[in-house]
Scaffold this motif. Structure first.
Motif, PDB file in Angstrom:
ATOM      1  N   SER A 106       3.216   4.452   3.595  1.00 15.69           N
ATOM      2  CA  SER A 106       2.444   5.652   2.858  1.00 15.69           C
ATOM      3  C   SER A 106       2.195   6.763   3.644  1.00 15.69           C
ATOM      4  O   SER A 106       2.054   6.752   4.890  1.00 15.69           O
ATOM      5  CB  SER A 106       1.196   4.961   2.069  1.00 15.69           C
ATOM      6  OG  SER A 106       0.322   4.350   2.984  1.00 15.69           O
ATOM      7  N   ALA A 107       2.069   7.935   3.005  1.00 19.12           N
ATOM      8  CA  ALA A 107       1.649   9.165   3.882  1.00 19.12           C
ATOM      9  C   ALA A 107       0.502   9.055   4.668  1.00 19.12           C
ATOM     10  O   ALA A 107      -0.601   8.389   4.345  1.00 19.12           O
ATOM     11  CB  ALA A 107       1.375  10.063   2.789  1.00 19.12           C
ATOM     12  N   ILE A 143       2.418   0.367  13.920  1.00 16.77           N
ATOM     13  CA  ILE A 143       2.291   1.737  12.907  1.00 16.77           C
ATOM     14  C   ILE A 143       0.784   2.175  13.321  1.00 16.77           C
ATOM     15  O   ILE A 143      -0.136   1.296  13.546  1.00 16.77           O
ATOM     16  CB  ILE A 143       2.192   1.066  11.456  1.00 16.77           C
ATOM     17  CG1 ILE A 143       3.569   0.676  10.958  1.00 16.77           C
ATOM     18  CG2 ILE A 143       1.654   2.078  10.406  1.00 16.77           C
ATOM     19  CD1 ILE A 143       3.715  -0.132   9.809  1.00 16.77           C
ATOM     20  N   GLU A 144       0.913   3.470  13.360  1.00 23.14           N
ATOM     21  CA  GLU A 144      -0.408   4.243  13.565  1.00 23.14           C
ATOM     22  C   GLU A 144      -0.609   5.208  12.579  1.00 23.14           C
ATOM     23  O   GLU A 144       0.092   5.691  12.082  1.00 23.14           O
ATOM     24  CB  GLU A 144      -0.531   4.706  15.335  1.00 23.14           C
ATOM     25  CG  GLU A 144       0.639   5.913  15.262  1.00 23.14           C
ATOM     26  CD  GLU A 144       0.382   6.545  16.780  1.00 23.14           C
ATOM     27  OE1 GLU A 144      -0.325   6.044  17.440  1.00 23.14           O
ATOM     28  OE2 GLU A 144       0.857   7.704  17.048  1.00 23.14           O
ATOM     29  N   ARG A 145      -1.909   5.166  12.628  1.00 22.20           N
ATOM     30  CA  ARG A 145      -2.326   6.500  11.705  1.00 22.20           C
ATOM     31  C   ARG A 145      -2.192   7.843  12.170  1.00 22.20           C
ATOM     32  O   ARG A 145      -2.579   7.975  13.292  1.00 22.20           O
ATOM     33  CB  ARG A 145      -3.909   6.281  11.092  1.00 22.20           C
ATOM     34  CG  ARG A 145      -4.547   7.136   9.886  1.00 22.20           C
ATOM     35  CD  ARG A 145      -5.520   6.304   9.297  1.00 22.20           C
ATOM     36  NE  ARG A 145      -5.869   7.038   8.000  1.00 22.20           N
ATOM     37  CZ  ARG A 145      -6.822   7.671   7.805  1.00 22.20           C
ATOM     38  NH1 ARG A 145      -7.972   8.043   8.784  1.00 22.20           N
ATOM     39  NH2 ARG A 145      -7.226   8.093   6.390  1.00 22.20           N
ATOM     40  N   GLU A 146      -1.816   8.803  11.485  1.00 21.38           N
ATOM     41  CA  GLU A 146      -1.945  10.381  11.883  1.00 21.38           C
ATOM     42  C   GLU A 146      -3.284  10.679  12.160  1.00 21.38           C
ATOM     43  O   GLU A 146      -4.314  10.188  11.492  1.00 21.38           O
ATOM     44  CB  GLU A 146      -1.296  11.172  11.153  1.00 21.38           C
ATOM     45  CG  GLU A 146       0.173  10.961  10.733  1.00 21.38           C
ATOM     46  CD  GLU A 146       0.845  11.953   9.748  1.00 21.38           C
ATOM     47  OE1 GLU A 146       0.089  12.744   9.211  1.00 21.38           O
ATOM     48  OE2 GLU A 146       2.162  11.701   9.334  1.00 21.38           O
ATOM     49  N   ALA A 147      -3.372  11.763  13.193  1.00 22.36           N
ATOM     50  CA  ALA A 147      -4.539  12.396  13.382  1.00 22.36           C
ATOM     51  C   ALA A 147      -5.029  13.100  12.217  1.00 22.36           C
ATOM     52  O   ALA A 147      -4.300  13.737  11.598  1.00 22.36           O
ATOM     53  CB  ALA A 147      -4.690  13.406  14.576  1.00 22.36           C
ATOM     54  N   PHE A 166      -0.023   1.651   2.430  1.00 24.41           N
ATOM     55  CA  PHE A 166       0.931   0.902   1.573  1.00 24.41           C
ATOM     56  C   PHE A 166       2.324   0.574   2.497  1.00 24.41           C
ATOM     57  O   PHE A 166       2.673   1.621   3.180  1.00 24.41           O
ATOM     58  CB  PHE A 166       1.370   1.468   0.356  1.00 24.41           C
ATOM     59  CG  PHE A 166       0.034   1.655  -0.565  1.00 24.41           C
ATOM     60  CD1 PHE A 166      -0.071   0.991  -1.372  1.00 24.41           C
ATOM     61  CD2 PHE A 166      -0.704   2.944  -0.638  1.00 24.41           C
ATOM     62  CE1 PHE A 166      -1.279   0.558  -2.114  1.00 24.41           C
ATOM     63  CE2 PHE A 166      -1.927   2.750  -1.372  1.00 24.41           C
ATOM     64  CZ  PHE A 166      -2.127   1.622  -2.287  1.00 24.41           C
ATOM     65  N   VAL A 167       2.893  -0.517   2.469  1.00 26.90           N
ATOM     66  CA  VAL A 167       4.145  -0.848   3.084  1.00 26.90           C
ATOM     67  C   VAL A 167       5.090  -1.462   2.361  1.00 26.90           C
ATOM     68  O   VAL A 167       4.818  -2.450   1.492  1.00 26.90           O
ATOM     69  CB  VAL A 167       3.934  -1.628   4.470  1.00 26.90           C
ATOM     70  CG1 VAL A 167       4.972  -1.926   5.243  1.00 26.90           C
ATOM     71  CG2 VAL A 167       2.542  -1.343   5.430  1.00 26.90           C
ATOM     72  N   GLN A 168       6.362  -1.100   2.448  1.00 28.28           N
ATOM     73  CA  GLN A 168       7.187  -1.510   1.770  1.00 28.28           C
ATOM     74  C   GLN A 168       8.449  -1.872   2.696  1.00 28.28           C
ATOM     75  O   GLN A 168       8.797  -1.294   3.461  1.00 28.28           O
ATOM     76  CB  GLN A 168       7.981  -0.490   0.585  1.00 28.28           C
ATOM     77  CG  GLN A 168       9.024  -1.088  -0.074  1.00 28.28           C
ATOM     78  CD  GLN A 168       9.562  -0.028  -1.064  1.00 28.28           C
ATOM     79  OE1 GLN A 168      10.511   0.819  -0.660  1.00 28.28           O
ATOM     80  NE2 GLN A 168       9.204   0.084  -2.225  1.00 28.28           N
ATOM     81  N   ALA A 187       3.073  -4.444   0.245  1.00 23.66           N
ATOM     82  CA  ALA A 187       2.011  -4.909   0.457  1.00 23.66           C
ATOM     83  C   ALA A 187       0.863  -3.626   0.667  1.00 23.66           C
ATOM     84  O   ALA A 187       1.116  -2.615   1.012  1.00 23.66           O
ATOM     85  CB  ALA A 187       2.023  -5.299   1.808  1.00 23.66           C
ATOM     86  N   ALA A 188      -0.403  -3.784   0.153  1.00 25.21           N
ATOM     87  CA  ALA A 188      -1.388  -2.760   0.358  1.00 25.21           C
ATOM     88  C   ALA A 188      -2.250  -3.367   1.065  1.00 25.21           C
ATOM     89  O   ALA A 188      -2.927  -4.424   0.825  1.00 25.21           O
ATOM     90  CB  ALA A 188      -1.899  -2.732  -1.239  1.00 25.21           C
TER      91      ALA A 188
END
Length: 211
Positions: A106-107, A143-147, A166-168, A187-188
Motif C-alpha cells: 500500500s501507499a 519493506i520500510e515505511r516512507e519518511a 496492505f500487502v498483495q 494481507a492487512a
C-alpha cells in the motif's frame, strides 16, 4: 566449463573472497532461467581439506531459482541417508512451472530488498522469474515505511492516518496438467508506534529463516 581457483590469498580483499570469481555460472543460470530451466545443485567433497568454490558454483542455483545441497567430507554411512532423502524430495515433490511472482504494498511503503535464489525477469523492474516453484522455495522481502517528511500534504495526511499496511502477492504459474493459473494472497498488517508490541507478535519461525 571454466576452471575455478581457490580464494585463499591472504592479501585479497574481503569482497573478493565472498564474491563470485567467474561470471560463467551466473550468465548460464540467467540464460537457463529465461528458457524456464531451474538448477538444483548437489556438491560433494570426499576427504578432508578438499576445496570447492561454492560461492561461484552456487550462482547456477541462485540465479535460476534452484537449490544448493552441500555434503562436505561425504561418507555414505554418515551422510548417505540425508542425500537419499533430499534427492527423493527433489524428484518427487509437487511443482509448478513457468512462474512469475510479484509483491505490491500500500501507499507509504517501499520494497528495499529481495532475498533468496531469484532472477528479475528481463525488461521488468520487480517481476521475479521462477522456472520451478514448490513448497521448499522461499523469498524474503524487506519493506520500510516512507519518511513522513514528504512534500505533498495529502501524502502526509494519508500516512498519518494509516492503521494497516496492505500487502498483495501474485503468482502466475502452470500446473503439471498444463493449466495456467494465478494465485493472489492479500494481507492487512496492523501498524503500531508501541515498540514492544512488534516483538510480542513476531513470527519466530519466519524470523529464524530470515537470519
Amino acid at each position: 566449463m571454466p576452471e575455478l581457483q581457490p580464494k585463499s590469498d591472504q592479501n585479497s580483499q574481503m569482497g573478493d573472497k565472498i564474491n563470485s570469481s567467474n561470471m560463467f555460472f551466473s550468465n548460464e543460470a540467467s540464460n537457463m532461467a529465461h528458457l524456464q530451466v531451474s538448477v538444483d545443485l548437489f556438491v560433494f567433497t570426499v576427504g578432508k581439506g578438499v576445496y570447492r568454490n561454492l560461492q561461484t558454483m552456487s550462482d547456477l542455483a541462485r540465479f535460476s531459482n534452484g537449490n544448493l545441497y552441500y555434503y562436505p567430507e561425504y561418507e555414505y554411512y554418515q551422510s548417505g541417508l540425508r542425500f537419499t532423502n533430499e534427492l527423493y524430495n527433489c524428484l518427487t515433490r509437487e511443482c509448478a512451472w513457468e512462474s512469475v511472482f510479484r509483491v505490491r504494498t500500500s501507499a507509504g511503503f517501499n520494497q528495499t530488498a529481495t532475498l533468496g535464489n531469484k532472477l528479475i525477469k528481463q525488461r521488468t523492474n520487480d517481476l521475479i522469474l521462477c522456472p520451478v516453484i514448490d513448497k521448499d522455495r522461499m523469498l524474503i522481502y524487506e519493506i520500510e515505511r516512507e519518511a513522513e517528511t514528504v512534500d505533498k500534504p495529502e501524502r502526509r495526511r494519508l500516512m498519518a492516518d494509516q492503521q494497516h499496511m496492505f500487502v498483495q502477492t501474485a503468482l502466475l504459474y502452470s500446473t503439471a496438467d498444463g493449466e495456467r493459473r494465478i494465485r493472489v494472497l492479500n494481507a492487512a498488517i496492523p501498524l503500531t508506534n508501541i515498540h514492544h508490541l512488534s516483538f510480542d507478535y513476531l513470527d519466530t519461525s519466519a524470523l529464524a529463516l530470515y537470519w
